[in-house]
Design a protein around this motif. Structure first.
Motif, short mmCIF file in Angstrom:
data_model
loop_
_atom_site.label_atom_id
_atom_site.label_comp_id
_atom_site.label_asym_id
_atom_site.label_seq_id
_atom_site.Cartn_x
_atom_site.Cartn_y
_atom_site.Cartn_z
N LEU A 53 -80.62 -12.70 -50.58
CA LEU A 53 -80.86 -11.60 -49.65
C LEU A 53 -80.84 -10.26 -50.37
CD1 LEU A 53 -78.90 -12.80 -46.49
CD2 LEU A 53 -81.38 -12.79 -46.87
N THR A 54 -79.69 -9.88 -50.88
CA THR A 54 -79.60 -8.63 -51.64
C THR A 54 -79.10 -8.88 -53.05
OG1 THR A 54 -77.38 -8.23 -50.77
CG2 THR A 54 -79.22 -7.23 -49.59
N GLY A 55 -79.07 -10.13 -53.46
CA GLY A 55 -78.60 -10.48 -54.79
C GLY A 55 -78.65 -11.99 -54.98
N LYS A 56 -78.15 -12.42 -56.09
CA LYS A 56 -78.13 -13.84 -56.41
C LYS A 56 -77.36 -14.60 -55.35
CE LYS A 56 -76.44 -16.89 -60.11
NZ LYS A 56 -75.74 -16.92 -61.42
N ASN A 57 -77.92 -15.71 -54.91
CA ASN A 57 -77.27 -16.53 -53.88
C ASN A 57 -75.93 -17.03 -54.42
OD1 ASN A 57 -76.59 -18.83 -52.13
ND2 ASN A 57 -78.62 -18.51 -51.27
N ALA A 58 -74.89 -16.89 -53.60
CA ALA A 58 -73.53 -17.22 -54.05
C ALA A 58 -73.35 -18.69 -54.40
CB ALA A 58 -72.53 -16.81 -52.97
N VAL A 59 -74.21 -19.56 -53.89
CA VAL A 59 -74.03 -20.99 -54.13
C VAL A 59 -74.73 -21.46 -55.40
CG1 VAL A 59 -73.86 -21.41 -51.65
CG2 VAL A 59 -76.07 -21.72 -52.80
N THR A 60 -75.49 -20.58 -56.05
CA THR A 60 -76.29 -21.01 -57.20
C THR A 60 -75.46 -21.62 -58.30
OG1 THR A 60 -77.85 -19.22 -56.70
CG2 THR A 60 -78.04 -20.28 -58.85
N ASP A 61 -74.39 -20.94 -58.71
CA ASP A 61 -73.57 -21.43 -59.82
C ASP A 61 -72.92 -22.76 -59.47
OD1 ASP A 61 -74.23 -19.23 -61.34
OD2 ASP A 61 -72.44 -18.10 -60.81
N LYS A 62 -72.48 -22.90 -58.23
CA LYS A 62 -71.84 -24.16 -57.82
C LYS A 62 -72.86 -25.30 -57.86
CE LYS A 62 -68.70 -26.89 -55.99
NZ LYS A 62 -67.52 -27.34 -56.75
N LEU A 63 -74.06 -25.04 -57.41
CA LEU A 63 -75.10 -26.08 -57.45
C LEU A 63 -75.39 -26.49 -58.89
CD1 LEU A 63 -77.54 -24.69 -54.74
CD2 LEU A 63 -76.12 -26.73 -54.54
#
Length: 344
Positions: A130-140
């Protein structure tokens, strides 16, 4: 290179494809993701540090309903194994697969069902920021899942959004079909746009509805304003060179609405009575008095899903023809509204 989209670039590399995703969320600057779409076990260029994905992919997780529509248009919806917000999906075909247990609920944001996603063994997770890197990316990534950002919603040109179908065509092995579909969509859009080139009067149009104490309206470079202008309308709140929505006071909005000929997309309203129940003052503005109010909620699910936001990115020509029929009915007299409904 795409003709209309600004959010991706594609380069041929022997039998494979190098994909560059550019600034895939609002406010992004100099953000890019490189993806090597490998065919026939081809290796990426030496030193390549991006994501490598074997194509055609067989199993996809969609974090947005617009991705579902792109895949369905390509006849590749059978690749979808999970969706974020299954209850919001409009497509009957996809809903039947959900009901039959073929498509799982992925969850939302930080409440993603990571265990389920790992068990599904997807080839790729299509997500957005939305306004930045999706918070779940690193976990995925920690779980060994491959992610690709899809920035269709950031495109302000309606045909730029639709052109993302060519990206989905690369992932699913449907390159030629995607190109053919996009050419058809863009031709239909441009033919419809040409109909209004000679109109003498461009009606004034108000957009959206109040939320709490503010009325959010888009900037002049936004997607909806571009559609409105291409349909031969003038945006009542024009004058801000931006692609971002901004809040204006209810009083300022009422002034703009009182000078408008039409009112489009007034929240969740399905009738003029509902609008008047929201605020009795609505009954005094010309679009309401003259019955010129239309909402883009003709195709919605009981849970609140909207096909306007699901397939509208894929088929902006349908939206444009709706708007031309509303603003200039003499140009498309036989048009049956698709995404919009006339509030009465």
């Amino acid at each position: 290179m795409p003709d209309y989209a600004s959010g991706f670039e594609m380069y041929r590399y022997d039998s494979s494809t190098l994909l560059r995703i550019v600034n895939p969320w609002q406010g992004a600057d100099s953000v890019s993701q490189w993806v090597f779409l490998s065919r026939d076990d081809e290796k990426p260029p030496k030193g390549f540090a991006g994501e490598t994905i074997d194509v055609p992919v067989r199993r996809i997780v969609c974090m947005s309903s617009s991705y579902v529509a792109f895949l369905e248009a390509l006849g590749a919806d059978s690749t979808i194994c999970a969706i974020s917000g299954t209850g919001y999906i409009w497509s009957d075909k996809v809903r039947n697969r959900i009901a039959g247990g073929e498509i799982a609920e992925a969850g939302f944001d930080n409440s993603l069902n990571f265990e389920k996603l790992v068990a599904l063994k997807p080839d790729v997770v299509f997500l957005y920021g939305l306004t930045g890197k999706n918070a779940v990316t690193d976990k995925l990534h920690e779980l060994g899942l491959k992610t690709v950002y899809i920035g269709d919603y950031v495109e302000n040109n309606p045909l730029g959004r639709a052109e993302w179908i060519t990206v989905f065509g690369e992932f699913t092995g449907r390159r030629e079909l995607a190109s053919t579909l996009f050419d058809s969509i863009s031709n239909e859009y441009n033919r419809a746009k040409a109909l209004v080139s000679g109109v003498e009067k461009r009606p004034e149009v108000m957009l959206n509805a109040p939320w709490q104490d503010s009325w959010f309206v888009p900037g002049d470079r936004s997607y909806m304003v571009r559609l409105l202008e291409d349909a031969g309308g003038n945006y009542a709140c024009r004058g801000v060179d931006s692609d971002q929505s901004r809040p204006i006071s209810t009083e300022t909005a009422f002034v703009a609405a009182s000078q408008s000929d039409f009112w489009l997309s007034p929240g969740t309203a399905t009738s003029l009575a509902e609008l008047n129940a929201m605020n009795p003052r609505f009954g005094s503005i010309p679009p309401v008095r003259n019955g010129n109010v239309y909402n883009n909620n003709a195709r919605t699910t009981p849970e609140g899903g909207s096909d306007f936001w699901e397939s509208g990115s894929t088929y902006p020509d349908r939206t444009l023809k709706d708007l031309i029929h509303i603003l200039h009915p003499e140009l498309l007299p036989d048009r049956t509204l698709y995404y919009f409904r006339h509030l009465q």
